[in-house]
Motif scaffolding. Structure first.
Motif, PDB file in Angstrom:
ATOM      1  N   LEU A 353     -24.955 -53.900  55.270  1.00 17.86           N
ATOM      2  CA  LEU A 353     -24.737 -52.605  54.615  1.00 17.86           C
ATOM      3  C   LEU A 353     -23.789 -51.749  55.449  1.00 17.86           C
ATOM      4  O   LEU A 353     -23.771 -51.850  56.686  1.00 17.86           O
ATOM      5  CB  LEU A 353     -26.073 -51.882  54.438  1.00 17.86           C
ATOM      6  CG  LEU A 353     -27.086 -52.532  53.498  1.00 17.86           C
ATOM      7  CD1 LEU A 353     -28.410 -51.782  53.553  1.00 17.86           C
ATOM      8  CD2 LEU A 353     -26.554 -52.567  52.074  1.00 17.86           C
ATOM      9  N   GLN A 357     -24.580 -46.120  54.800  1.00 17.96           N
ATOM     10  CA  GLN A 357     -25.572 -46.388  53.758  1.00 17.96           C
ATOM     11  C   GLN A 357     -26.974 -46.172  54.318  1.00 17.96           C
ATOM     12  O   GLN A 357     -27.376 -46.826  55.290  1.00 17.96           O
ATOM     13  CB  GLN A 357     -25.447 -47.828  53.253  1.00 17.96           C
ATOM     14  CG  GLN A 357     -26.482 -48.248  52.230  1.00 17.96           C
ATOM     15  CD  GLN A 357     -26.234 -47.632  50.861  1.00 17.96           C
ATOM     16  OE1 GLN A 357     -25.094 -47.265  50.547  1.00 17.96           O
ATOM     17  NE2 GLN A 357     -27.262 -47.498  50.063  1.00 17.96           N
ATOM     18  N   TRP A 359     -30.859 -46.559  54.995  1.00 18.03           N
ATOM     19  CA  TRP A 359     -31.798 -47.678  54.816  1.00 18.03           C
ATOM     20  C   TRP A 359     -33.042 -47.437  55.658  1.00 18.03           C
ATOM     21  O   TRP A 359     -32.933 -47.111  56.842  1.00 18.03           O
ATOM     22  CB  TRP A 359     -31.159 -49.010  55.224  1.00 18.03           C
ATOM     23  CG  TRP A 359     -32.088 -50.177  55.002  1.00 18.03           C
ATOM     24  CD1 TRP A 359     -32.836 -50.813  55.935  1.00 18.03           C
ATOM     25  CD2 TRP A 359     -32.384 -50.804  53.768  1.00 18.03           C
ATOM     26  NE1 TRP A 359     -33.579 -51.811  55.377  1.00 18.03           N
ATOM     27  CE2 TRP A 359     -33.313 -51.826  54.025  1.00 18.03           C
ATOM     28  CE3 TRP A 359     -31.963 -50.600  52.458  1.00 18.03           C
ATOM     29  CZ2 TRP A 359     -33.814 -52.654  53.037  1.00 18.03           C
ATOM     30  CZ3 TRP A 359     -32.460 -51.421  51.479  1.00 18.03           C
ATOM     31  CH2 TRP A 359     -33.375 -52.439  51.766  1.00 18.03           C
ATOM     32  N   PRO A 361     -34.276 -46.728  51.509  1.00 15.96           N
ATOM     33  CA  PRO A 361     -34.452 -45.538  50.663  1.00 15.96           C
ATOM     34  C   PRO A 361     -35.853 -44.963  50.856  1.00 15.96           C
ATOM     35  O   PRO A 361     -36.795 -45.675  51.194  1.00 15.96           O
ATOM     36  CB  PRO A 361     -34.269 -46.081  49.240  1.00 15.96           C
ATOM     37  CG  PRO A 361     -33.464 -47.334  49.408  1.00 15.96           C
ATOM     38  CD  PRO A 361     -33.889 -47.906  50.719  1.00 15.96           C
ATOM     39  N   ALA A 403     -31.109 -56.320  50.184  1.00 15.82           N
ATOM     40  CA  ALA A 403     -30.161 -55.303  49.719  1.00 15.82           C
ATOM     41  C   ALA A 403     -28.840 -55.489  50.440  1.00 15.82           C
ATOM     42  O   ALA A 403     -28.804 -55.584  51.672  1.00 15.82           O
ATOM     43  CB  ALA A 403     -30.723 -53.905  49.967  1.00 15.82           C
ATOM     44  N   TRP A 405     -24.221 -54.753  50.121  1.00 17.01           N
ATOM     45  CA  TRP A 405     -23.165 -53.917  49.530  1.00 17.01           C
ATOM     46  C   TRP A 405     -22.550 -54.639  48.348  1.00 17.01           C
ATOM     47  O   TRP A 405     -22.061 -55.764  48.457  1.00 17.01           O
ATOM     48  CB  TRP A 405     -22.115 -53.602  50.589  1.00 17.01           C
ATOM     49  CG  TRP A 405     -21.126 -52.557  50.207  1.00 17.01           C
ATOM     50  CD1 TRP A 405     -19.789 -52.732  50.005  1.00 17.01           C
ATOM     51  CD2 TRP A 405     -21.389 -51.191  49.955  1.00 17.01           C
ATOM     52  NE1 TRP A 405     -19.194 -51.556  49.659  1.00 17.01           N
ATOM     53  CE2 TRP A 405     -20.163 -50.574  49.624  1.00 17.01           C
ATOM     54  CE3 TRP A 405     -22.547 -50.397  49.977  1.00 17.01           C
ATOM     55  CZ2 TRP A 405     -20.057 -49.226  49.310  1.00 17.01           C
ATOM     56  CZ3 TRP A 405     -22.426 -49.056  49.677  1.00 17.01           C
ATOM     57  CH2 TRP A 405     -21.212 -48.489  49.348  1.00 17.01           C
ATOM     58  N   THR A 433     -26.083 -52.486  46.287  1.00 18.54           N
ATOM     59  CA  THR A 433     -25.988 -51.045  46.481  1.00 18.54           C
ATOM     60  C   THR A 433     -24.540 -50.596  46.417  1.00 18.54           C
ATOM     61  O   THR A 433     -23.615 -51.399  46.560  1.00 18.54           O
ATOM     62  CB  THR A 433     -26.586 -50.647  47.838  1.00 18.54           C
ATOM     63  OG1 THR A 433     -25.812 -51.263  48.880  1.00 18.54           O
ATOM     64  CG2 THR A 433     -28.029 -51.104  47.955  1.00 18.54           C
ATOM     65  N   THR A 469     -32.007 -49.445  41.546  1.00 21.56           N
ATOM     66  CA  THR A 469     -33.133 -49.410  42.481  1.00 21.56           C
ATOM     67  C   THR A 469     -34.471 -49.433  41.752  1.00 21.56           C
ATOM     68  O   THR A 469     -35.422 -50.080  42.198  1.00 21.56           O
ATOM     69  CB  THR A 469     -33.040 -48.171  43.370  1.00 21.56           C
ATOM     70  OG1 THR A 469     -31.790 -48.174  44.045  1.00 21.56           O
ATOM     71  CG2 THR A 469     -34.156 -48.164  44.408  1.00 21.56           C
TER      72      THR A 469
END
Length: 489
Positions: A353, A357, A359, A361, A403, A405, A433, A469
């Motif tokens: 990522l 970003q 991380w 969430p 997760a 990119w 993401t 998500t």
């Protein structure tokens, strides 16, 4: 050079060596750089590989040789204990003999059979206590069987340096599977049976070539008590053909009159046979049958962290098939994921990522999401990938959400990590993401289609792709509850 486990090795020997190796490695892991691949190649079952590794390490430390030493010395130890018991019992019986070879028959009965009856009651109590939930037999630490095991293990003749560790391992196996009363009971009853056999031989020899006079004496008891005692104790020997004194002979023996001494001698030997030797022989058979049945239950504890770490190391040696997109469709078989046993909690991994970003969430913080137990973020270096895969192998998560990119281009490194990570979990999904979901740009749909095409070409058709998500969260919750209904965007 390593040698595989011998076919003659018993389940107790193999598991005892395994627990001994675990005890030794509690002070630090042993070098198994050559043994681990050999055990992996020798066995296909995962638990058998752990046992094979322990046996090969044990060979290097001399544990199987120590076990064989126990087997050879054990018989002599048992014979020695049986002889000591017989001499002790006969010596006690001699204390009730007066001058002129006069024997108090009742005192001899109690002296020879009393200790045996007391130890038998304690053994039965120990069996009941074990299966009532305590997990170990009362008095098993000082029973004749336990004493024989300790003496055999600690005899200095060719004793190895790890005999104490092997003794600890064998005891742990016996206690964990509640086999201690049967194993120690088998040894104890065999020793008692040998002792009673020697006692009967001595009684037969003494009564055959010497003239003894058996009688009884009392200060406070009545003759009727002894008549009833002889009648009750002589019932079973009489059923097996042993002569038993009648009431007149009992009264005569107590009054100092002449009586049938032959019947008295056979009564005493019959009681020793029926209430001493015979029960011990039957219990030897019972313990042997229970022991054989119990050995089939022997298995390593898959929830033990020590065993789980070894299973993870063996799983890491499983061959991984790398299928490049350009080689897809060339006839190579797709990689078959190994089955997941003892699945752990769901896991979230952030893979390559961007630094900006966030991380994880907020919705996936463990404090807010009960399904999430642990999460990780890696930049994609080889060391990071190896560390995460190792942790996944130890945890064996029920669900794995990766997760990454959405705008990135997956490559062979991505495929290798995905294949190794997916092999550790029951189900795996990818969340893209940064795809602009909900903005109307369509970048999310394009990224998802590109990733799905790459997954299909790389041999991962079973892995769903999410760009939303909320959809990934619904999949994670469904996987956590056991549902198999992924939502694609």
């Amino acid at each position: 050079m390593v040698t595989s486990v011998q076919p003659s090795a018993s389940p107790l020997a193999r598991h005892g060596v395994a627990y001994a190796i675990q005890a030794i490695e509690s002070d630090g892991p042993l070098d198994d750089s050559a043994i681990l691949p050999a055990a992996h190649a020798a066995r296909s079952d995962r638990m058998e590989r752990v046992l094979e590794r322990a046996w090969l390490l044990g060979q290097r430390l001399g544990l199987p040789a120590e076990w064989e030493r126990w087997r050879h010395l054990g018989l002599w130890v048992m014979l020695g204990l049986a002889g000591a018991m017989a001499l002790s019992a006969w010596g006690l019986a001699q204390t009730v003999m007066g001058e002129g070879r006069s024997i108090n028959a009742m005192a001899a009965f109690v002296t020879v059979l009393g200790p045996h009856a007391l130890m038998l009651v304690l053994w039965v109590w120990g069996v009941i206590w074990t299966y009532a939930g305590s997990g170990s037999a009362v008095g098993s630490g000082w029973s004749l069987g336990a004493l024989a095991l300790r003496l055999t293990a600690r005899m200095p003749l060719d004793r190895g340096p790890h005999a104490a560790a092997l003794l600890q391992g064998v005891r742990r196996v016996l206690q964990r599977f509640r086999l201690a009363p049967w194993a120690f009971g088998l040894l104890s009853h065999a020793i008692w049976a040998l002792a009673f056999g020697l006692i009967l031989l001595a009684l037969w020899f003494g009564f055959s070539f010497h003239a003894y006079r058996l009688s009884w004496e009392t200060t406070i008891l009545s003759p009727a008590f002894f008549e009833q005692f002889v009648h009750v104790t002589g019932w079973l020997p009489a059923q097996l053909g042993f002569p038993v004194p009648d009431a007149a002979a009992v009264r005569a023996a107590g009054g100092g009159l002449e009586s049938d001494q032959r019947a008295w001698a056979w009564w005493l030997m019959g009681c020793v046979f029926c209430y001493g030797l015979l029960p011990r022989l039957l219990l030897v058979l019972l313990c042997w049958l229970a022991w054989k049945a119990g050995q089939r239950r022997l298995a390593l504890d898959s929830s033990d962290p020590y065993v789980r770490r070894l299973l993870a190391r063996f799983d890491a040696l499983d061959a991984a098939v790398v299928v490049d997109p350009e080689r897809a469709g060339s006839g190579h078989a797709a990689h078959v994921l190994p089955p997941v046993t003892q699945p752990g909690a769901p896991a979230l991994v952030g893979f390559e990522l961007p630094p900006e970003q966030p991380w994880p969430p907020e919705r996936w913080q463990p404090a807010w999401h009960p399904a999430v137990q642990w999460l990780e973020r890696i930049a994609g270096s080889s060391l990071e990938r190896t560390a995460v895969v190792q942790r996944l192998l130890e945890q064996r998560p029920h669900a794995l959400l990766i997760a990454t990119w959405g705008a990135s281009s997956p490559d062979r490194g991505t495929a290798r990590f995905l294949r190794e990570a997916a092999a550790t979990a029951s189900r795996t999904a990818i969340l893209l993401t940064g795809t602009g979901t909900g903005t109307g740009t369509g970048t999310g749909t394009g990224s998802a289609e590109r990733w799905q095409a790459w997954l299909q070409a790389s041999g991962f058709p079973q892995i769903p792709v999410f760009v939303d998500t909320a959809a990934a969260d619904a999949w994670l919750a469904g996987a956590h509850s056991g549902e198999d209904n992924p939502h694609h965007d």
